[in-house]
Design an enzyme around this catalytic site. Structure first.
Site, short mmCIF file in Angstrom:
data_model
loop_
_atom_site.label_atom_id
_atom_site.label_comp_id
_atom_site.label_asym_id
_atom_site.label_seq_id
_atom_site.Cartn_x
_atom_site.Cartn_y
_atom_site.Cartn_z
N GLY A 53 -15.61 3.61 3.49
CA GLY A 53 -14.49 4.43 3.07
C GLY A 53 -13.77 3.90 1.85
O GLY A 53 -12.67 4.37 1.52
N GLN A 54 -14.36 2.91 1.16
CA GLN A 54 -13.70 2.37 -0.04
C GLN A 54 -13.38 3.51 -1.01
O GLN A 54 -14.26 4.27 -1.40
CB GLN A 54 -14.60 1.34 -0.75
N ASN A 65 -12.99 -3.21 2.16
CA ASN A 65 -13.97 -2.13 2.27
C ASN A 65 -14.91 -2.21 1.07
O ASN A 65 -14.47 -2.46 -0.05
CB ASN A 65 -13.27 -0.77 2.31
N HIS A 114 -7.02 -5.80 2.09
CA HIS A 114 -5.91 -5.22 2.84
C HIS A 114 -5.35 -6.31 3.75
O HIS A 114 -6.10 -6.90 4.54
CB HIS A 114 -6.38 -4.07 3.73
N ASP A 134 0.85 -1.19 0.00
CA ASP A 134 0.00 0.00 0.00
C ASP A 134 0.89 1.25 0.00
O ASP A 134 1.90 1.30 0.69
CB ASP A 134 -0.92 -0.01 1.22
N ILE A 135 0.48 2.25 -0.77
CA ILE A 135 1.29 3.47 -0.91
C ILE A 135 1.25 4.30 0.38
O ILE A 135 2.15 5.12 0.61
CB ILE A 135 0.79 4.29 -2.12
N HIS A 173 -10.13 -5.21 -3.47
CA HIS A 173 -8.80 -5.41 -2.87
C HIS A 173 -8.95 -5.79 -1.42
O HIS A 173 -9.77 -5.26 -0.69
CB HIS A 173 -7.93 -4.17 -3.02
P1 5GP Z 1 -9.79 1.45 0.18
O1 5GP Z 1 -10.01 2.67 1.04
O2 5GP Z 1 -10.38 1.62 -1.20
O3 5GP Z 1 -10.20 0.18 0.85
O4 5GP Z 1 -8.22 1.32 0.04
C1 5GP Z 1 -7.50 1.84 -1.03
C2 5GP Z 1 -6.04 1.72 -0.67
O5 5GP Z 1 -5.29 1.92 -1.83
C3 5GP Z 1 -5.59 2.75 0.37
O6 5GP Z 1 -5.04 2.08 1.49
C4 5GP Z 1 -4.55 3.57 -0.39
O7 5GP Z 1 -3.46 3.97 0.42
C5 5GP Z 1 -4.13 2.64 -1.50
N1 5GP Z 1 -3.69 3.30 -2.71
C6 5GP Z 1 -4.30 4.34 -3.33
N2 5GP Z 1 -3.64 4.69 -4.44
C7 5GP Z 1 -2.58 3.84 -4.53
C8 5GP Z 1 -1.51 3.71 -5.47
O8 5GP Z 1 -1.41 4.43 -6.47
N3 5GP Z 1 -0.60 2.74 -5.23
C9 5GP Z 1 -0.67 1.92 -4.13
N4 5GP Z 1 0.29 1.00 -3.98
N5 5GP Z 1 -1.68 2.01 -3.23
C10 5GP Z 1 -2.61 2.97 -3.43
#
Ligand code: 5GP
Ligand code: ZN
Length: 113
Positions: A92-93, A86, A101, A31-32, A99
């Site tokens: 908060g997705q 999520n 986590h 994760d970034i 994906h």
């Molecule tokens: P969500 O909130 O949709 O469950 O999680 C999305 C995740 O994707 C977040 O933890 C966010 O930090 C990660 N993320 C968003 N953009 C990027 C990216 O460009 N590269 C990577 N490696 N992770 C990302």
């Protein structure tokens, strides 16, 4: 491949990511914005917007096999970890490509809030 989808573009190697696992169906990358010492995203390569859009349930054993493998590689299998998805606004997705986590390496609080 959904050209408008960030994670599809990572699958297509159009956007770089720190990939930690790859096969023909599953990709995993760091994760970034990590929320724990280990924070890996495990995704199906095929575009699926989220749990609610999931129809090919056959991908799930592959995803969980990768989660288990990565947890062992990252040495969090004995201490414990969390694998969460999520789905939708209230969760908060932020990225509409399914994906999981994989979080670990510290004490994870529950409920997550
Ligand atoms: P969500 O909130 O949709 O469950 O999680 C999305 C995740 O994707 C977040 O933890 C966010 O930090 C990660 N993320 C968003 N953009 C990027 C990216 O460009 N590269 C990577 N490696 N992770 C990302
Ligand atoms: Zn996608």
């Amino acid at each position: 491949m959904n050209a408008a989808c960030l994670f599809c573009r990572i699958v297509a190697k159009q956007i770089p990511a720190a990939i930690v696992y790859e096969d023909d169906k599953v990709l995993a990358f760091n994760d970034i914005n990590p929320q724990a010492p280990v924070h890996i995203l495990v995704i199906p390569k095929a575009h699926v917007a989220g749990v609610d859009a999931l129809e090919d349930y056959a991908i799930l054993p592959d995803i969980f096999r990768v989660i288990k493998q990565l947890a062992a590689e990252q040495k969090i299998d004995k201490t414990g970890y969390r694998a969460v998805v999520n789905q939708g606004r209230d969760s908060g997705q932020a990225v509409p490509h399914l994906h999981f986590h994989l979080l670990g390496g510290r004490l994870l609080h529950w409920p997550p809030g």
